[in-house]
Design an enzyme around this catalytic site. Structure first.
Site, PDB file in Angstrom:
ATOM      1  N   LYS A 144      59.189 -38.796  40.898  1.00 60.85           N
ATOM      2  CA  LYS A 144      60.136 -37.995  41.609  1.00 60.85           C
ATOM      3  C   LYS A 144      59.462 -36.585  42.029  1.00 60.85           C
ATOM      4  O   LYS A 144      59.788 -36.205  43.180  1.00 60.85           O
ATOM      5  CB  LYS A 144      61.289 -37.650  40.638  1.00 60.85           C
TER       6      LYS A 144
ATOM      7  N   LYS B  58      60.276 -52.084  42.570  1.00 61.44           N
ATOM      8  CA  LYS B  58      61.630 -52.368  41.943  1.00 61.44           C
ATOM      9  C   LYS B  58      62.609 -51.974  42.933  1.00 61.44           C
ATOM     10  O   LYS B  58      62.513 -50.924  43.760  1.00 61.44           O
ATOM     11  CB  LYS B  58      61.901 -51.531  40.870  1.00 61.44           C
TER      12      LYS B  58
ATOM     13  N   LYS C 103      67.487 -46.888  44.728  1.00 59.72           N
ATOM     14  CA  LYS C 103      68.063 -46.120  45.983  1.00 59.72           C
ATOM     15  C   LYS C 103      67.061 -45.472  46.536  1.00 59.72           C
ATOM     16  O   LYS C 103      67.494 -44.971  47.533  1.00 59.72           O
ATOM     17  CB  LYS C 103      69.205 -45.515  44.948  1.00 59.72           C
TER      18      LYS C 103
HETATM   19  P1  TYM Z   1      69.770 -44.984  36.915  1.00 59.00           P
HETATM   20  O1  TYM Z   1      71.034 -44.418  37.277  1.00 59.00           O
HETATM   21  O2  TYM Z   1      68.593 -45.008  37.755  1.00 59.00           O
HETATM   22  O3  TYM Z   1      69.873 -46.588  36.670  1.00 59.00           O
HETATM   23  C1  TYM Z   1      70.835 -47.212  35.737  1.00 59.00           C
HETATM   24  C2  TYM Z   1      70.614 -48.248  35.042  1.00 59.00           C
HETATM   25  O4  TYM Z   1      70.003 -49.471  36.133  1.00 59.00           O
HETATM   26  C3  TYM Z   1      68.777 -49.859  35.715  1.00 59.00           C
HETATM   27  N1  TYM Z   1      68.084 -50.253  36.859  1.00 59.00           N
HETATM   28  C4  TYM Z   1      67.242 -51.205  37.131  1.00 59.00           C
HETATM   29  N2  TYM Z   1      67.296 -52.409  36.351  1.00 59.00           N
HETATM   30  C5  TYM Z   1      66.623 -53.368  36.696  1.00 59.00           C
HETATM   31  N3  TYM Z   1      66.038 -53.531  37.995  1.00 59.00           N
HETATM   32  C6  TYM Z   1      65.994 -52.503  38.945  1.00 59.00           C
HETATM   33  N4  TYM Z   1      65.387 -52.772  39.986  1.00 59.00           N
HETATM   34  C7  TYM Z   1      66.778 -51.383  38.388  1.00 59.00           C
HETATM   35  N5  TYM Z   1      67.161 -50.176  38.823  1.00 59.00           N
HETATM   36  C8  TYM Z   1      67.547 -49.341  37.914  1.00 59.00           C
HETATM   37  C9  TYM Z   1      68.073 -48.666  34.864  1.00 59.00           C
HETATM   38  O5  TYM Z   1      66.983 -48.873  34.120  1.00 59.00           O
HETATM   39  C10 TYM Z   1      69.224 -48.024  34.282  1.00 59.00           C
HETATM   40  O6  TYM Z   1      69.476 -48.495  33.038  1.00 59.00           O
HETATM   41  N6  TYM Z   1      68.050 -42.043  33.257  1.00 59.00           N
HETATM   42  C11 TYM Z   1      68.919 -43.043  33.412  1.00 59.00           C
HETATM   43  C12 TYM Z   1      70.574 -42.595  33.122  1.00 59.00           C
HETATM   44  C13 TYM Z   1      70.525 -42.088  31.983  1.00 59.00           C
HETATM   45  C14 TYM Z   1      70.731 -42.783  30.581  1.00 59.00           C
HETATM   46  C15 TYM Z   1      70.913 -41.825  29.380  1.00 59.00           C
HETATM   47  C16 TYM Z   1      70.344 -44.313  30.318  1.00 59.00           C
HETATM   48  C17 TYM Z   1      70.758 -40.658  31.516  1.00 59.00           C
HETATM   49  N7  TYM Z   1      71.123 -40.697  30.180  1.00 59.00           N
HETATM   50  C18 TYM Z   1      70.854 -42.605  28.246  1.00 59.00           C
HETATM   51  C19 TYM Z   1      70.544 -44.824  29.000  1.00 59.00           C
HETATM   52  C20 TYM Z   1      70.904 -43.531  28.043  1.00 59.00           C
HETATM   53  C21 TYM Z   1      68.905 -43.503  35.045  1.00 59.00           C
HETATM   54  O7  TYM Z   1      68.700 -42.503  35.719  1.00 59.00           O
HETATM   55  O8  TYM Z   1      69.338 -44.515  35.393  1.00 59.00           O
END
Ligand code: TYM
Length: 337
Positions: free
Chosen positions: A116, A199, A202
């Site tokens: 990022k 992957k 967004k």
């Molecule tokens: P975020 O908002 O980017 O994504 C949410 C969830 O979607 C999963 N994900 C995917 N899984 C499989 N294939 C893909 N292409 C794909 N794109 C996204 C992510 O792995 C995620 O599980 N940092 C985290 C949010 C967060 C969090 C937490 C998660 C904040 N605090 C505590 C777990 C526990 C995030 O940005 O997810």
């Protein structure tokens, strides 16, 4: 809610508006299943969302939109605790303690930060973006979570959580549960439909390869039908040599509950076109009611806000207890009330 159940916690960012198929298959789908067997806490991570520039109006709308989508996907406030991260101030408070336990080099090694930061330019990347994973550590540890259902891209953050939990416990005495990542192999990483070497995300350079769940169903069908496939014409799962078809098979299999082997058999002798046409139909059948249900929740913002208020109250009860214990362990004088 039986408290002897193992606990899960996870979060999703409200930044993009619509969830994409990777979010759903990689994470949210598991959240829905786990609420049946686990003491489940799920949140919309708005504090994380401001680590990159955000429009306040959009952030507010997208936070409610994220909650509406989670409910539309099947989260049930009777079976899980659904809340907004900023409603529980203990997240930021524990994050500070965890920041003071994290090495600068350790935080610098987080690959999501490196990605990022390079996208936004190192000078414009905020300190918040740098400590983003530490806030995530606090999210997880506050609830003493046993498992964290996420996609593969979050594994490193869960590893950091384990390291910091062990470090704190070692230094100050047993305080935190050391959590495990809960990552399903088949859906750990859903790939971009136009470039199956990256992957689905967004921040993809073109929206053509990203299935946004709130898109017009027709647009979704079109994206699936124009997915990039591989050389040859055989429909077999081979992630290395046929990443495009393998991605489509994983998606198809998970959405319909049909095994990959069964799908391979079904499409023996048929071309990629047949697979894509059928998958487009499966996708349309999935997104159409999802969109409708999301809209129903958005049409009743009072009920939505009430659900989130109740969730925050339940979450705070747990979070406050962990924070109090942490403050005591590090040596803060208790505040008199
Ligand atoms: P975020 O908002 O980017 O994504 C949410 C969830 O979607 C999963 N994900 C995917 N899984 C499989 N294939 C893909 N292409 C794909 N794109 C996204 C992510 O792995 C995620 O599980 N940092 C985290 C949010 C967060 C969090 C937490 C998660 C904040 N605090 C505590 C777990 C526990 C995030 O940005 O997810």
């Amino acid at each position: 809610m039986a408290s002897d159940r193992p606990r899960v916690l996870s979060g999703i960012q409200p930044t993009a508006g619509s969830f994409h198929l990777g979010n759903y298959l990689g994470a949210v789908r598991q959240w829905v299943a786990l609420q049946e067997s686990h003491d489940a806490f799920y949140m919309v991570v708005d504090l994380h969302a401001i680590t990159v520039p955000q429009d306040p109006k959009e952030l507010r709308a997208n936070t409610r939109l994220a909650a509406a989508q989670l409910l539309a996907a099947g989260l049930d406030p009777q079976r899980c605790t659904l809340f907004v991260q900023s409603h529980v101030p203990e997240h930021a408070q524990l994050a500070w303690v965890m920041n003071c336990l994290t090495g600068f080099g350790e935080a610098s090694r987080m690959t999501q930060f490196k990605d990022k930061a390079s996208r936004h330019g190192a000078d414009r990347a905020s300190v918040g973006l740098f400590t983003y994973p530490v806030l995530q550590v606090a999210d997880i540890l506050l609830y003493q979570a046993d498992q964290v259902p996420v996609g593969e891209d979050q594994r490193q953050h869960v590893e950091l959580t384990r390291d910091l939990a062990e470090r704190f416990n070692g230094r100050f005495g047993d305080t935190f549960t050391v959590p495990q990542p809960y990552i399903l192999k088949e859906t750990a990483k859903i790939f971009d439909l136009q470039d199956p070497s990256i992957k689905m995300s967004k921040s993809a350079s073109t929206p053509k390869g990203v299935v946004s769940l709130l898109d017009e169903p027709k647009a979704t069908a079109k994206k699936v039908k124009s997915a990039v496939t591989d050389t040859g014409s055989e429909i077999v799962y081979d992630a290395e040599n046929k990443p495009g078809v393998s991605n489509l098979l994983s998606i198809y299999s998970t959405l319909t509950g049909t095994g990959i082997a069964e799908l391979e058999q079904k499409y023996t002798g048929k071309g990629y076109g047949a697979l894509k046409t059928d998958l487009a139909e499966v996708m349309v059948d999935f997104v159409t009611p999802f969109r409708d249900r999301t809209q129903q929740y958005l049409d009743d913002p009072e009920t939505l806000d009430q659900i989130l208020a109740k969730g925050a109250e339940k979450a705070r009860a747990v979070a406050a207890e962990t924070l109090a214990e942490t403050y005591d362990k590090v040596g803060f004088v208790p505040a008199k009330h």
